[in-house]
Design a protein around this motif. Structure first.
Motif, short mmCIF file in Angstrom:
data_model
loop_
_atom_site.label_atom_id
_atom_site.label_comp_id
_atom_site.label_asym_id
_atom_site.label_seq_id
_atom_site.Cartn_x
_atom_site.Cartn_y
_atom_site.Cartn_z
N GLU A 1 0.85 -1.18 0.00
CA GLU A 1 0.00 0.00 0.00
C GLU A 1 0.88 1.23 0.00
OE1 GLU A 1 -3.66 2.02 2.59
OE2 GLU A 1 -2.79 0.09 3.18
N SER A 2 0.52 2.21 -0.82
CA SER A 2 1.27 3.46 -0.88
C SER A 2 0.66 4.45 0.09
CB SER A 2 1.24 4.03 -2.30
OG SER A 2 1.76 5.35 -2.31
N PHE A 3 1.49 4.93 1.03
CA PHE A 3 0.98 5.88 2.02
C PHE A 3 0.68 7.23 1.36
CE2 PHE A 3 1.82 9.18 5.27
CZ PHE A 3 0.83 8.84 6.17
N THR A 4 1.56 7.69 0.45
CA THR A 4 1.36 9.01 -0.15
C THR A 4 0.29 8.99 -1.24
OG1 THR A 4 3.19 8.58 -1.67
CG2 THR A 4 3.69 9.78 0.34
N LYS A 5 0.14 7.83 -1.92
CA LYS A 5 -0.88 7.74 -2.97
C LYS A 5 -2.23 7.27 -2.44
CE LYS A 5 2.68 6.52 -6.36
NZ LYS A 5 3.23 5.44 -7.24
N LYS A 6 -2.23 6.78 -1.19
CA LYS A 6 -3.45 6.30 -0.54
C LYS A 6 -4.17 5.27 -1.41
CE LYS A 6 -2.99 9.04 3.01
NZ LYS A 6 -2.56 8.50 4.32
N LYS A 7 -3.40 4.25 -1.85
CA LYS A 7 -4.03 3.19 -2.63
C LYS A 7 -3.32 1.88 -2.40
CE LYS A 7 -1.47 3.51 -7.01
NZ LYS A 7 -1.60 3.68 -8.48
N LYS A 8 -4.07 0.79 -2.58
CA LYS A 8 -3.49 -0.54 -2.46
C LYS A 8 -2.88 -0.93 -3.79
CE LYS A 8 -6.54 -2.14 1.24
NZ LYS A 8 -7.50 -3.17 1.69
N LEU A 9 -1.83 -1.74 -3.73
CA LEU A 9 -1.15 -2.17 -4.95
C LEU A 9 -0.45 -3.49 -4.69
CD1 LEU A 9 2.05 -1.33 -4.22
CD2 LEU A 9 1.15 0.93 -4.74
N VAL A 10 0.17 -4.02 -5.72
CA VAL A 10 0.93 -5.26 -5.63
C VAL A 10 2.35 -5.00 -6.12
CG1 VAL A 10 1.19 -7.60 -6.56
CG2 VAL A 10 -1.07 -6.78 -5.86
N LEU A 11 3.33 -5.43 -5.37
CA LEU A 11 4.73 -5.36 -5.79
C LEU A 11 5.14 -6.71 -6.36
CD1 LEU A 11 6.42 -3.42 -2.84
CD2 LEU A 11 5.67 -2.51 -5.04
N TYR A 12 5.94 -6.69 -7.43
CA TYR A 12 6.34 -7.96 -8.03
C TYR A 12 7.72 -7.86 -8.65
CZ TYR A 12 5.21 -5.93 -12.61
OH TYR A 12 5.19 -5.14 -13.73
N VAL A 13 8.38 -9.01 -8.74
CA VAL A 13 9.64 -9.14 -9.47
C VAL A 13 9.61 -10.43 -10.28
CG1 VAL A 13 11.00 -7.89 -7.74
CG2 VAL A 13 10.82 -10.36 -7.60
N THR A 14 10.41 -10.49 -11.32
CA THR A 14 10.50 -11.71 -12.10
C THR A 14 11.23 -12.77 -11.28
OG1 THR A 14 12.60 -11.06 -13.08
CG2 THR A 14 10.60 -10.45 -14.27
N LYS A 15 11.00 -14.02 -11.62
CA LYS A 15 11.62 -15.11 -10.87
C LYS A 15 13.10 -15.24 -11.18
CE LYS A 15 7.36 -17.65 -10.08
NZ LYS A 15 6.61 -18.92 -10.19
N GLU A 16 13.57 -14.58 -12.24
CA GLU A 16 15.00 -14.57 -12.53
C GLU A 16 15.74 -13.53 -11.71
OE1 GLU A 16 12.68 -14.11 -14.85
OE2 GLU A 16 12.68 -15.94 -16.04
N HIS B 1 13.17 -5.05 -16.80
CA HIS B 1 12.62 -6.20 -16.09
C HIS B 1 13.36 -6.40 -14.79
CE1 HIS B 1 9.63 -7.87 -18.95
NE2 HIS B 1 10.27 -7.01 -19.73
N MET B 2 13.66 -5.31 -14.14
CA MET B 2 13.91 -5.23 -12.71
C MET B 2 15.32 -5.45 -12.21
SD MET B 2 10.60 -7.39 -11.91
CE MET B 2 9.15 -6.99 -12.86
#
Length: 854
Positions: free
Chosen positions: A328-343, A677-678
């Motif tokens: 969740e972003s405190f400054t954007k006041k919204k829920k979200l999902v963080l992700y990375v590739t498996k590599e 890609h991260m």
């Protein structure tokens, strides 16, 4: 292994904020005692072998920490000079301490060099070993501290004290990394002020040497202070931070919208020192505000950087194919999902989580979940700013209690309101600015201070290089060499005692790779332990010191080795170092020198044996000849364009190997170079930023719009341009509400920038990773024009000439590269010219090809 005793050991409070904080020092001290406990070996007659990490295959980060600790212990004696004996073991900690005390170090010689040309000397002989020092190196006004690696009998210290007495100088202290009491009991062999970092002794008086020797201080569990206040950051927070309704802190003028890259560098260096002993293999952060500090930390640690991307809660593709975690972003006041590739994250890797803010702790927990899913390990978390009153630390520790003592912030806000901000500054960290190196620094010093001896073709540089050592000069030289060898992938630095030790240590510290010091005569440890290999220095007139010796297992078959020395003459020493590498199968990837005597043709001899390193022999100063008029010095530094071509060639090599085609998205997929890609290589990106920045003059701001890949490129360009970096936001966060917002439509959405950061006097460089259609750059150009700023140009890593258009609008012709649409100076390092066998065909940019031919 040595066991630890329960003897307590207290580190004195540092009287200078420029040196390592007390709590940070304890981490370095603990790292030292643990290495002694785990790796040191007791040999017959109480000889202590610490060769595998301290004085033959040296851990440069540990050595630098030991130097800082010794500097802290001895600085209250107000020394003016450091004196070391005539072996590399003692010179290493002396040079390391000199870097932190910022004063010259003098090392003794076992015989009088011919370059001294009959100058007056002081000497002292004890137990058949003579130490020689020029009388001009130490004077009666000097306050001297003597530093050694291990003090047992005190013989070397006694000899050096005698020299000081003859010079009329006052010895104000003695320092050593280890006080070895195995053979001489617990008493000190040194009279007066004697500081050692660790003591190795028998467990009880009169006990046998080979039974449970003890180490003091005892090894403790690693516990970080909660806050290591970075004064440069806390001052900016107090001066420029603004408190907004809703517990919001506005610091976007220097942290998370407009970024002060110099500030980030200093904070990154501090965090790298705090986590130096934690075995960090990767740095993980979240877009977007976490990228600048994480990039600075990863660059300082020289480890890959992984950036978790954001998506919405219902992204099924991400959930099924990536590592993901809710946040969740405190400054954007919204829920979200963080992700990375498996590599991007691999099982067993040791990961440091870095972010700009610790508020509610939600992002930190989410990043930890990503690491858990990869079966990797989070060794700690670091934040620029912590809002303690929001209990983010508490949330992390309740969910992840094993991180207790592993979370650090550099500016901790205990309370804040519109009336002011209260900070926790009980522990102050060491934030030193990173000084750029002048390409002519060594040339200028040779011209002003070195003397030539025509008859023998020798250079006397004893006032700054090979007797009295200017360690600040060594650091600047190391910066230049590190830049030149950026594509070497070196895993070790090899040098020969004595004069090569100082520049080699400085380079090893910067590269964070082991330093192997070849001895010119067998030490007691070598003679007793055995397992050494040797190589003769051809043409040496000193039969006792004409051979180089190292332990065989200190060079490894898979090592990529840089050979470093102070002066390249006839090449004999370098050839002997190469011979040592050949004996174990290690690969020589380059050779670096502070000074080259061109007229002695050493380079040609090296190339005859190693033609493959013809482009990897670097000399910072070239002495062309000597005659009765003096030395003729080539006054131009190594051409910068040579480094530009090397960096671009390395980028092309990495892209050709690692960039894949994503047919479904009609785009390119990067595994580790650029970051789309991260996963990024911060060292390569930094080198690219240096090249791009050098092509533009008068830049006052660097602007980008892409949330990850473009931001990383813009950051390194701004860093080397020494100007702020601004990244456009896709939304208007709460901290920007009420400001004049400059906006433009880009292919990925709306770009928003605060109007307070641009004005008519600004010359703005727009930076991104790829130039394809140019639509992103045009949107940023529109923002600059609205602010009345001038466009200085456009900088990109690569130009995409293929039909891999990704998000290019259908209205843009496929045969348009975007370069023509920008209408200003455009610089790229590589061209993606086609696709073959599912891979991109990449070439060095045409302008760099012309530079290479020239």
């Amino acid at each position: 292994p040595l066991c630890s005793s329960i003897e307590a050991f207290i580190v004195g409070q540092c009287p200078s904020s420029r040196l390592m904080a007390l709590e940070v020092q304890s981490l370095a001290l603990n790292a030292l005692t643990k290495r002694i406990q785990d790796e040191a070996e007791v040999l017959p007659d109480g000889i202590l072998r610490v060769a595998d990490f301290l004085n033959y295959r040296v851990d440069p980060v540990l050595m630098d920490s030991c130097g800082a600790l010794l500097a802290n212990r001895l600085m209250d004696a107000k020394p003016t000079k450091i004196l070391a004996g005539c072996s590399s073991q003692g010179l290493l900690p002396a040079v390391a301490a000199s870097r932190h005390l910022e004063m010259p170090v003098v090392f003794a010689y076992p015989s009088v060099p011919e370059t001294w040309n009959g100058d007056a000397t002081f000497s002292a002989t004890l137990q058949g070993r003579t130490h020689w020092v020029l009388s001009s190196a130490i004077c009666a006004e000097d306050r001297v501290v003597i530093i050694d690696d291990v003090v047992s009998t005190g013989t070397t210290v006694s000899a050096l004290k005698t020299i000081c007495e003859k010079a009329g100088a006052k010895v104000v202290g003695v320092g050593a990394i280890i006080h070895n009491c195995l053979a001489n009991g617990r008493g000190s062999p040194i009279e007066g002020k004697f500081e050692s970092l660790a003591k190795v002794s028998k467990p009880s008086a009169g006990g046998p040497v080979d039974v449970k020797p003890c180490i003091a201080p005892a090894v403790q569990q690693q516990q970080l202070p909660e806050v290591v206040a970075a004064d440069v950051l806390t001052e900016r927070v107090m001066r420029e931070g603004k408190v907004l309704p809703g517990n919001l802190l506005k610091v976007y003028s220097f942290v998370n919208h407009q970024v002060d890259t110099r500030l980030m560098d200093m904070c990154g260096q501090l965090l790298a020192r705090v986590f130096a002993g934690f075995g960090v293999q990767k740095v993980l952060t979240a877009q977007t505000g976490g990228l600048p500090p994480a990039h600075a930390v990863a660059t300082a640690l020289r480890v890959p950087l992984v950036c978790a991307r954001e998506t919405h809660e219902n992204d099924e593709v991400v959930m099924q194919t990536m590592y993901s975690a809710p946040s969740e972003s405190f400054t954007k006041k919204k829920k979200l999902v963080l992700y990375v590739t498996k590599e991007a994250l691999l099982p067993g890797e040791v990961v440091l989580v870095v972010d700009d803010f610790l508020a509610t702790g939600t992002t930190g927990v989410a990043l930890h979940r990503l690491v858990e899913q990869a079966k990797a390990e989070v060794t700690g978390m670091a934040f620029l700013v912590e809002k303690r009153f929001q209990d983010g630390r508490g949330k992390i520790l309740r969910e992840l209690p094993h991180l207790n003592g592993r979370i650090v912030s550099l500016a901790c806000i205990e309370a804040m309101s519109t009336e002011g901000i209260s900070l926790d500054c009980k522990v102050v960290g060491d934030c030193k600015p990173i000084q750029p190196a002048d390409g002519k620094v060594m040339i200028n010093r040779v011209l002003s201070s070195a003397q030539g001896h025509q008859g023998r073709g020798m250079i006397n540089a004893s006032s700054f290089l090979n007797h009295v050592v200017d360690t600040r000069l060594m650091d600047q030289a190391a910066t230049l060499l590190a830049k030149r060898f950026v594509d070497s992938r070196a895993t070790a630095v090899l040098t020969a005692e004595m004069s090569g030790v100082a520049p080699a240590l400085a380079l090893a510290i910067q590269l964070r790779v082991p330093l192997i010091c070849a001895r010119r005569e067998l030490s007691k440890v070598m003679a007793v332990a055995g397992g050494t290999i040797s190589a003769k220095v051809e043409g040496s007139t000193d039969s006792a010191r004409g051979t180089l010796h190292i332990f065989r297992d200190h060079l490894r078959k898979d090592d990529a080795v840089l050979l470093i020395d102070d002066i390249l003459g006839n090449g004999a020493t370098t050839m002997a170092l190469q011979n040592l590498c050949d004996q174990v199968g290690a690969t020589v990837v380059g050779a670096g020198f502070l000074v080259e005597k061109v007229f002695q043709h050493g380079r040609g001899k090296i190339l005859a044996a190693r033609p493959q390193i013809c482009d990897s022999i670097v000399a910072l100063t070239k002495v062309l000849s000597m005659d009765d008029q003096g030395m003729k010095v080539f006054r131009c530094p190594e051409p910068a364009r040579d480094t530009w071509v090397r960096v671009a060639t390395d980028l092309v090599r990495r892209m050709s190997k690692e960039v894949e085609i994503d047919a479904a998205a009609n785009a390119m997929k990067f595994r580790s170079v650029l970051g789309q890609h991260m996963s990024m290589d911060p060292v390569l990106l930094d080198a690219c930023g240096d090249v791009l920045a050098a092509q533009f003059a008068g830049v006052t701001k660097v602007l980008t719009g892409a949330p990850v890949q473009g931001l990383s490129v813009a950051y390194v360009v701004a860093r080397h341009s020494e100007v702020p970096m601004i990244f456009a936001r896709n939304t208007v966060p709460l901290t920007m509400k009420g400001q004049r917002i400059l906006s433009a439509q880009a292919p990925t959405g709306m770009f928003n920038v605060s109007g307070e950061f641009f004005g008519p006097s600004d010359r703005v460089l727009i930076a991104d990773d790829f130039l394809a259609s140019g639509q992103t750059a045009l949107a940023l150009k529109q923002i600059c024009e609205e602010a009345g700023a001038t466009i200085a140009g456009y900088a990109f890593l690569a130009l995409n000439r293929t039909q891999l258009v990704g998000q290019r609008p259908a209205s843009v012709a496929l045969n348009s590269s975007g370069r023509e649409a920008l209408g200003a100076k455009v610089v790229v390092l590589a061209d993606v010219v086609g696709i073959a066998a599912g891979r991109c065909e990449v070439k060095v940019a045409e302008w760099l090809q012309r530079v290479s031919v020239a």
